[in-house]
Write an enzyme that holds these catalytic residues in place. Structure first.
Site: not given
Ligand code: PLP
Length: 378
Positions: A72, A200-202, A238, A325
């Site tokens: 992403g 984004s795949a994850h 690649t 934080c």
């Protein structure tokens, strides 16, 4: 063994079994470079193109409109910088929102240093952008509008179709960061009328380090990476074949079970909120009615989100906070700040993001743990 409940799916999701199976062959035996000319490498090439086709179908796009990226962050950087770099040394403007992910915000900060004018739209208390306000900000210098589909901290889903329609009327390009939304809410790029979309795949059961940019046919975009001729000469490097193949398998699976998963997550969400209320806890639910079903941003009165997170962690429950934080002044994230929550609530914010594998039993355990922490504090 200590019970672990993973409730941080907005950060990342477990790799789905289907993605693992699809990837296995391309991590080992079929390790070939998809650009090589011999027969075995051509098998990898075909699998890549098949993955592109699956992703395109899930998104309502043509395969030629899907460009693989490393995730992403790269897709967001490419959409913003690739548009801006078409207008070097010109006083052009980009409009975005105050609550974007840092992949967009820091790309904008970079472009501002390069001389572009960046306008940040405020949001209301639910985290919603006002399309009328957006229209007012468009000038003859505007080249791109970028509004996220769904927010990663509070889950609010923006009126993307409306925003895209307005922007299109001015001949300006429209990008949406849909990293949190893809695989979790129905998205048809052609019907939404958008020019670019990042995913984004994850975030939907795929591997880390794979993603894609949907780029509508005919929309010009400068490449971000210079090098070989991969991805129609627009994104060099690649290809991460195993990652891309796993991403397509995961997206297909997410889209196939979208309705069932949405219902499951909504049930868990309502159970969690109702039970917290029944326990008499004083908290607010942040975000809008139109929200990601699994993402819940909760602000507990007079609590400290960091303390809550660490106590929950000790009890085996993994969640996130809405705080940066790094210092006292910047305790609240930019998203929570943009919502202008009352301070007594804002500091006590945690994000619980549920996923397909979470159960009612998990929710009961989470509620009991939160009650214990909040009551012990009193
Ligand atoms: N955009 C949003 C809304 C996100 O939530 C994230 C990740 O948390 C990203 C972009 C970055 O995606 P990636 O982790 O694939 O680089």
């Amino acid at each position: 063994m200590k019970r672990i409940i993973y409730a941080d799916h907005a950060a990342t999701t477990p790799l789905s079994e289907k993605a693992q199976t699809a990837m296995r062959d391309y991590l080992a035996a079929n390790f070939y470079n998809p650009s090589a000319k011999y027969v075995n490498a051509q098998k990898t090439r075909r699998a890549l193109e098949q993955a592109r086709g699956i992703i395109a179908e899930c998104m309502g796009a043509d395969p030629e409109e899907i460009y693989f990226t490393s995730g992403g962050t790269e897709a967001d950087n490419w959409a913003l910088k690739g548009t801006a770099f078409r207008y070097p040394m010109q006083p052009k403007q980009i409009i975005t929102t105050e609550i974007e992910h840092h992949a967009v915000l820091n790309s904008c900060a970079f472009l501002r240093r390069m001389g572009y004018d960046i306008k940040y739209l405020p949001v209301d208390q639910q985290g919603l952008v006002d399309p009328v306000r957006l229209e007012r900000e468009i000038t003859s210098e505007t080249i791109l509008v970028s509004v996220m589909t769904a927010n990663n901290e509070i889950g609010t889903i923006q009126p993307i179709e409306k925003c895209a329609e307005i922007v299109r009327g001015y001949g300006v390009e429209f990008h949406t960061d849909a990293v949190q939304a893809v695989g979790h809410v129905p998205i048809e790029v052609a019907a939404l009328g958008i020019d670019m979309l990042s995913a984004s795949a994850h975030k939907f059961g795929g591997p880390k380090g794979a993603g894609f940019l949907y780029l509508k046919r005919g929309v010009p975009l400068e490449p971000l990476l210079s090098g070989g001729g991969q991805e129609y000469g627009r994104r060099a490097g690649t290809e991460n074949a195993a990652g891309i193949i796993g991403m397509a398998a995961a997206l297909q699976e997410s889209c196939d079970r979208l309705c069932a998963e949405t219902q499951h997550l909504l049930n868990l969400r309502h159970l969690l909120c109702n039970m917290l209320r029944d326990k008499g806890l004083d908290f607010r639910i942040n975000g809008a009615e139109n929200t990601l079903p699994g993402t819940l941003s909760l602000s507990f009165r007079n609590m400290d989100g960091e303390v809550l997170l660490h106590r929950l962690d000790l009890m085996g429950i993994q969640v996130a906070t809405g705080s940066a934080c790094d210092s006292k002044e910047t305790r609240l994230s930019h998203v929570l700040k943009a919502l202008h929550l009352p301070e007594v609530y804002a500091e006590g914010t945690i994000r619980i993001s549920l996923g397909a594998e979470n159960t009612e039993e998990d929710v009961l355990y989470i509620v009991a743990a939160i009650q214990k922490i909040c009551c012990n504090k009193r």
